[in-house]
Write a protein that holds these residues in place. Structure first.
Motif: not given
Length: 748
Positions: A670, A673, A677, A728
């Motif tokens: 998380n 991510a 962002s 990623q």
């Protein structure tokens, strides 16, 4: 050449010399000699077995008549021939005091000589003098003159040379001892370190990068004070400091034992504690509500919720002997109450007078009698459900009230055994604080007996020196990592002596003078130079040799995040922390292997939704038989007994948990991510964002270089496995590594 002389000859020669010296005591010095030499000997070595409550062998040694009357074996003292005195013979042969745990407790030769001369000279005993086992502190036990039992006296502030260091009165007391030891305090910590430490101290969460940047640009005293005020006003303050109190009162949501069933509405007590801290409830009211909230005039539902404190202990619905189990329940309540509020182990006097503190067995039963009218029957529904709360008009409360206005008598139990009842004991003030014996109390505001309210008033009195000392020490402990007394649940003989007794009393008196409010005490500590010191000292090597335990507080302690702080910080860094306050607890995911010990396994544990599991760790459902492994690995305390200070361990399982636990990987993912962002696909921007979001700072050039190499290597490994999201996954690995770093785990 002088031959070898055997030990008995040397002993005889030594005793002869001692007798000759002792024989010089003049008649006009007899009172002083008795008080200074004889009384301490008898109190230290004899009264444990030969006081009125024990009178072992029929011998009483608290009065002259008792000594002269002798015991079952005959006359104890022969005034015509001291050598024929049974008292001396037993002592000289090492029979008395009796060995303990296989270890001899034989008196020193000088003490035997003192007793011998005393008897030879007529065994003078001042008229009317009655010895008391608890009257004075000796080498083996505390007496009524023990420091913690003395009134709190507000001392004058010390005069110090380095006046610039003194920002609050706390600094004067600390600096005075440092200067006496020729030590200097550490410099103030870096502004970023101080703000991060402040956030964890007050709310248990990290500051953001932006908050750290703003304070670094203006670390003025005004900005510092503003930050303190803002955090003290935050709802997260009560969550952080309420958690400490829940440790002290052995909070859990279930009963323990085999079935470990849920205690309905126990979470409402947890929420009451949080609200009490957030509203800055005066601590004396905090005490009264938990012991006797149902007895307060004009009681409210919140007052009854507070009495859940008395029902938090373990509970066995099928004890082997239900009658015996009543007394186990009593012991739990006496122990929780005395250790939480008084810092004394009163439960040790259940079977006999306390071995180390001035607490007679009678005091244990005086305290226990306050709870005797309550729901202590092992099979009574009141222990789990709400009939007792229904009677008060609050059905959804795990509360406490008296179930009978005229309870059966409570007997003192000889050696703590139910089948050996002694005299009936009433609920009275405890004897180790004689100044409070005649304390006037508020009449009970309910149909209850009022016994618990009298006990609560006695504990919460401004004149009770233990209550204020105990709580200010707990506050100091959680701000500094150690207490001024480093045994927070034991201020007795076997506890630690205060490092700064005058500072302790100054803080205790300040608390009472401020109406028992805790927030001003927090601010006083946090504004001090002592708290703001760096964890690193320029003279570290030298000072560590002189004071390795930092008892003089010459530097700040570097501390690892506790279990709740670690889990909450991971959720915060991942951007998924749910800050909702209050309500029923959630059940986190638990590995299947951890469920193997449960009788019904999956039926006993159903995880809450992923969204619920993002709440603060305070709200984890605490099942006594299944505390979350992630939390216990990082030293969450056992919930069976009160815990004043958690252990802090460093074990391999902690590193393995951080590396492999699904929760830490989920937080790392998380966080990654969140990085994408914030920073997009630019590699350097991603590295910058990862450091800012996890560590609250930008990486330096070396760290950027290493991070680039790490990402490249990890991406290549994942690509080699056929992954189509190698970049990623590499970023997730970097974020996971940052959550494992010492900088993330420790507070400087």
């Amino acid at each position: 050449m002088i031959g070898r002389v055997n030990r008995p000859c040397w002993r005889a020669l030594f005793l002869g010399c001692c007798l000759a010296l002792a024989g010089s005591v003049q008649a006009d010095e007899r009172d002083d000699h008795f008080e200074q030499q004889i009384a301490p000997l008898l109190i230290s070595h004899c009264l444990e077995c030969h006081a009125a409550s024990t009178k072992s062998g029929g011998l009483l040694l608290t009065t002259a008549d008792g000594m002269q009357s002798g015991g079952d074996s005959g006359t104890a003292v022969d005034l015509n021939n001291a050598a024929d005195s049974l008292l001396l013979q037993r002592v000289t042969h090492g029979e008395m005091p009796p060995p303990q745990q296989g270890q001899s407790r034989r008196l020193a030769d000088a003490d035997i000589a003192t007793l011998t001369v005393w008897i030879e000279q007529g065994a003078y005993w001042p008229a009317g003098r009655v010895l008391d086992l608890f009257e004075q502190t000796t080498a083996t036990r505390a007496g009524l003159d023990w420091w913690a039992l003395q009134p709190v006296v507000r001392p004058e502030l010390p005069v110090v040379a380095n006046a610039e260091f003194v920002q609050t009165p706390i600094d004067a007391f600390i600096l005075s001892q440092l200067e006496s030891a020729s030590l200097t305090p550490a410099p103030l910590a870096d502004p970023r370190e101080r703000l991060r430490r402040l956030y964890y101290d007050l709310i248990g969460l990290p500051p953001s990068f932006e908050e750290l940047e703003a304070f670094a640009a203006d670390p003025s005293p005004a900005a510092w004070e503003s930050a303190i005020d803002r955090l003290l006003a935050s709802p997260q303050y009560g969550e952080r400091w309420g958690r400490y109190w829940l440790d002290v009162v052995r909070y859990a949501d279930t009963s323990g034992y085999e079935r470990d069933q849920e205690k309905p509405f126990s979470w409402r007590y947890r929420d009451w504690v949080v609200a009490a801290f957030n509203s800055d409830m005066p601590y004396d009211d905090f005490v009264r509500a938990q012991i006797a909230g149902d007895e307060l005039p004009d009681r409210t539902e919140a007052d009854v919720i507070a009495t859940g404190f008395l029902r938090l202990g373990t509970w066995n619905d099928e004890p082997n002997d239900p009658e015996d189990y009543k007394y186990e329940r009593l012991e739990d309540m006496v122990h929780a109450t005395s250790s939480a509020f008084l810092g004394l182990t009163v439960k040790c006097a259940r079977c006999h007078d306390h071995k180390f503190d001035p607490i007679p067995q009678l005091d244990y039963y005086r305290m226990a009698a306050a709870f005797w009218p309550g729901p202590i029957e092992p099979r009574e529904r009141e222990l789990l459900g709400g009939p007792s709360a229904d009677e008060l008009g609050f059905p959804e409360v795990l509360g406490w009230t008296d179930v009978r206005a005229e309870p059966p008598p409570l007997h003192l139990l000889e050696k703590g055994e139910r089948h050996r009842p002694g005299p009936v004991v009433e609920s009275d003030p405890l004897s180790f604080l004689p100044a409070l014996a005649s304390l006037e109390t508020t009449p009970a505001g309910s149909m209850a007996t009022g016994r618990r309210l009298r006990l609560a008033e006695w504990i919460a009195s401004d004149q009770n020196p233990l209550t204020s000392r105990v709580i200010v020490n707990r506050i100091w402990l959680h701000h500094f990592g150690e207490g001024l007394i480093r045994s927070p649940n034991n201020l007795g003989f076997q506890g630690d002596l205060p490092t700064h007794p005058e500072l302790l009393d100054w803080l205790a008196s300040e608390l009472v003078a401020n109406g028992w409010h805790l927030k001003p005490l927090h601010k006083l500590i946090l504004m001090s130079s002592t708290w703001q010191q760096s964890a690193i000292h320029p003279n570290w090597e030298q000072y560590s040799q002189m004071d390795a335990a930092n008892r003089l507080w010459w530097h700040a302690e570097r501390r690892r995040l506790d279990a709740e702080g670690l889990r909450d910080s991971m959720l915060s860094a991942a951007g998924i922390l749910d800050l909702r306050v209050g309500g029923p607890g959630f059940r986190p995911d638990v590995a299947a292997a951890a469920l193997e010990g449960l009788s019904r396994k999956d039926a006993d544990w159903t995880p809450s939704s992923p969204e619920e599991q993002r709440r603060r760790s305070l709200y984890i459902f605490n099942k006594r038989g299944l505390l979350p492994p992630l939390m216990t690995t990082f030293d969450q305390c056992d919930t069976t007994l009160p815990c004043g200070q958690r252990d802090v361990t460093i074990v391999p399982s902690q590193a393995l948990t951080l590396l492999n636990n699904p929760f830490t990987h989920d937080c790392g993912n998380n966080l990654a991510a969140r990085v994408v962002s914030s920073a997009g696909n630019d590699l350097i921007s991603q590295i910058e964002a990862a450091w800012r979001l996890s560590l609250g700072r930008s990486p330096d050039d070396a760290e950027v270089t290493v991070a680039q190499m790490f990402l490249a290597e990890q991406a290549a490994r994942f690509a080699a496995t056929g992954s189509d999201t190698a970049d990623q996954r590499a970023l997730e690995s970097l974020c996971h590594a940052l959550l494992n770093s010492n900088e993330f785990l420790y507070i400087d």
